[in-house]
Design a protein around this motif. Structure first.
Motif, mmCIF file in Angstrom:
data_model
loop_
_atom_site.group_PDB
_atom_site.id
_atom_site.type_symbol
_atom_site.label_atom_id
_atom_site.label_comp_id
_atom_site.label_asym_id
_atom_site.label_seq_id
_atom_site.Cartn_x
_atom_site.Cartn_y
_atom_site.Cartn_z
ATOM 1 N N PRO A 1 0.830 -1.211 0.000
ATOM 2 C CA PRO A 1 0.000 0.000 0.000
ATOM 3 C C PRO A 1 0.860 1.256 0.000
ATOM 4 O O PRO A 1 1.945 1.267 0.572
ATOM 5 C CB PRO A 1 -0.786 -0.092 1.307
ATOM 6 N N TRP A 2 0.354 2.303 -0.634
ATOM 7 C CA TRP A 2 1.070 3.569 -0.650
ATOM 8 C C TRP A 2 0.821 4.349 0.629
ATOM 9 O O TRP A 2 1.571 5.264 0.949
ATOM 10 C CB TRP A 2 0.663 4.383 -1.875
ATOM 11 N N ASP A 3 -0.228 3.982 1.367
ATOM 12 C CA ASP A 3 -0.568 4.620 2.636
ATOM 13 C C ASP A 3 -0.602 3.525 3.698
ATOM 14 O O ASP A 3 -1.350 2.556 3.572
ATOM 15 C CB ASP A 3 -1.932 5.300 2.509
ATOM 16 N N LYS A 4 0.205 3.651 4.748
ATOM 17 C CA LYS A 4 0.285 2.610 5.781
ATOM 18 C C LYS A 4 -1.071 2.309 6.414
ATOM 19 O O LYS A 4 -1.329 1.195 6.847
ATOM 20 C CB LYS A 4 1.273 3.022 6.868
ATOM 21 N N ALA A 5 -1.947 3.298 6.464
ATOM 22 C CA ALA A 5 -3.269 3.107 7.068
ATOM 23 C C ALA A 5 -4.152 2.169 6.239
ATOM 24 O O ALA A 5 -5.187 1.708 6.720
ATOM 25 C CB ALA A 5 -3.961 4.450 7.233
ATOM 26 N N MET A 6 -3.755 1.861 5.022
ATOM 27 C CA MET A 6 -4.562 1.023 4.135
ATOM 28 C C MET A 6 -4.275 -0.469 4.283
ATOM 29 O O MET A 6 -4.955 -1.286 3.662
ATOM 30 C CB MET A 6 -4.342 1.434 2.680
ATOM 31 N N VAL A 7 -3.316 -0.840 5.116
ATOM 32 C CA VAL A 7 -2.958 -2.253 5.253
ATOM 33 C C VAL A 7 -4.159 -3.086 5.692
ATOM 34 O O VAL A 7 -4.490 -4.095 5.061
ATOM 35 C CB VAL A 7 -1.763 -2.439 6.224
ATOM 36 N N GLN A 8 -4.828 -2.703 6.766
ATOM 37 C CA GLN A 8 -5.968 -3.482 7.273
ATOM 38 C C GLN A 8 -7.136 -3.534 6.284
ATOM 39 O O GLN A 8 -7.669 -4.616 6.025
ATOM 40 C CB GLN A 8 -6.435 -2.919 8.629
ATOM 41 N N PRO A 9 -7.562 -2.396 5.691
ATOM 42 C CA PRO A 9 -8.656 -2.476 4.712
ATOM 43 C C PRO A 9 -8.320 -3.347 3.498
ATOM 44 O O PRO A 9 -9.180 -4.065 2.985
ATOM 45 C CB PRO A 9 -8.878 -1.016 4.290
#
Length: 107
Positions: A72-80
């Motif tokens: 992911p380009w945004d670390k916050a997107m790992v879980q979704p």
């Protein structure tokens, strides 16, 4: 008379090209035991309130013959992303290591 035939030929040619494109996309998704990034092409992820294709929020590459690597380009997107892959019904088992998600087949 030849105008009618030319019109029919053009229409048939256009339809055949569309059919071949559809077949090509279908063949790309056939599971052959080898990892193929096209397998994740239709997965969408919840991204700031809207459904976004996985390819627009992460890069997908082949780690080895049976594993896809999703970064992911945004670390916050790992879980979704992990959740979307599990819910996709593709039989993939995502494992996260830091920000890289490795997807192996459960089958």
């Amino acid at each position: 008379m030849s105008d009618v035939i030319n019109k029919i030929n053009k229409d048939a040619e256009g339809r055949m090209k569309k059919s071949l494109e559809t077949l090509k996309h279908g063949i790309e998704k056939i599971r052959t035991g080898r990892a193929n990034p096209a397998l994740l092409e239709n997965i969408t992820v919840e991204y700031y309130g809207s459904r976004t294709p996985l390819s627009q929020v992460a890069s997908v590459s082949v780690a080895d013959a049976r594993t896809l690597s999703v970064t992911p380009w945004d670390k916050a997107m790992v879980q979704p992303i992990e959740k979307a892959i599990m819910e996709s019904g593709l039989g993939l088992n995502p494992n996260t290591s830091g920000v890289v998600i490795a997807c192996r087949s459960r089958r």
